[in-house]
Design an enzyme around this catalytic site. Structure first.
Site: not given
Length: 238
Positions: A81, A145
Site C-alpha cells: 500500500n 501519480y
C-alpha cells in the site's frame, strides 16, 4: 501462523488492511515512514489480540526494504500500500523534483518491494498491490501519480505471469475516491458533495477496500491471478 507484510500500514487504508488481515488470523509485520503512527497502530492491533511487529521504513531505501523482507520468516502474503500524493498541476508545469519523488515512491518503491518479496515468498504465496482508479484512466493535473499507478498495474500483471508456474499470485486493487488521506481533511459538506457525484452516491470506505485486499490474499481467490479489482463504486465503469 501465516505471516503477512503490509507496507504503507499507516493512514486510513493501511490501518484498515492491517486490521482485516489480523482478523483473518494472520500474524503481521507492518511498516511505514511514520514511527509514531506505527506505535499507535501496533497498540490498537495488539489490543484486539493480533500478533504484530512494526518497522519504520522508507521504501526509497532499497537496502532497508531488502533487510526487512529478509527478516520476515514465514512470509506468505505481502501487501504493498505504497503511495504519496502529487501536487496538483498540469504536466507542463509540474516541478521535476515532485515528478521524481512521486515516481520514486509510487512506482519504484513498489517495484523494489516486489523484487524482494517475490524472492522470499514460498510457492503458493501472494502479493496484493494497492494501485488506484487513476491507474486505469487519465487524471488531469495528476499525470505523475496516474503514470505511477499505471506502472504498478503493469508490474502486477507482468509478475503474475512470471510467478504463476510456482503458484504465486500477484493481484492489485484499484480504489476510487475513498475516505482516506486528503479526502478526510475536507469539510464534511464537501465530502458529501463529492460523494453525491459518484455512481453509488457516496465516497468509499477504507474497510471496504481492505475486505477486497483480504479476499485476494485468501484461499478463496486461489485462481485469481494478474487481475486488477476495482473498488470504486462504479467510477471507472462508464
Amino acid at each position: 501462523m501465516t505471516r503477512a507484510l503490509v507496507l504503507g500500514a499507516n493512514g486510513q487504508i493501511g490501518r484498515a488492511i492491517a486490521a482485516e488481515l489480523a482478523q483473518a488470523g494472520l500474524a503481521l509485520m507492518v511498516a511505514a515512514r511514520n514511527a509514531e503512527g506505527l506505535k499507535a497502530l501496533t497498540a490498537d492491533l495488539r489490543a484486539s489480540g493480533a500478533k504484530v511487529d512494526a518497522f519504520a521504513l522508507d521504501v526509497r531505501d532499497a537496502a532497508a526494504v531488502a533487510e526487512l523482507v529478509d527478516r520476515s520468516d514465514g512470509l506468505s502474503v505481502a501487501v504493498n500500500n505504497i503511495g504519496m500524493a502529487q501536487p496538483i498541476a498540469p504536466l507542463d508545469r509540474l516541478d521535476l523534483d515532485d515528478l521524481d519523488q512521486v515516481l520514486a515512491v509510487n512506482l519504484r518503491g513498489v517495484a523494489v518491494a516486489m523484487k524482494y518479496e517475490l524472492a522470499a515468498l514460498p510457492d503458493g504465496g501472494c502479493i496484493v498491490n494497492v494501485a488506484s482508479s487513476a491507474g486505469l484512466r487519465g487524471v488531469g493535473g495528476m499525470a505523475a501519480y496516474a503514470a505511477a499507478k499505471h506502472g504498478v498495474i503493469g508490474l502486477t500483471r507482468s509478475a503474475a505471469l512470471e510467478q504463476a508456474g510456482r503458484g504465486v499470485r500477484v493481484n492489485a486493487v484499484a480504489p476510487g475516491t475513498t475516505e482516506s488521506g486528503g479526502t478526510l481533511d475536507l469539510p464534511a459538506a464537501m465530502r458529501e458533495q463529492i460523494g453525491s457525484g459518484l455512481p453509488m452516491g457516496r465516497i468509499g470506505r477504507a474497510e471496504e477496500l481492505a475486505r477486497a485486499v483480504a479476499w485476494l490474499a485468501s484461499p478463496a481467490a486461489s485462481y485469481v491471478n494478474g487481475t486488477v479489482l476495482s473498488v470504486d463504486g462504479g467510477q471507472t465503469a462508464g
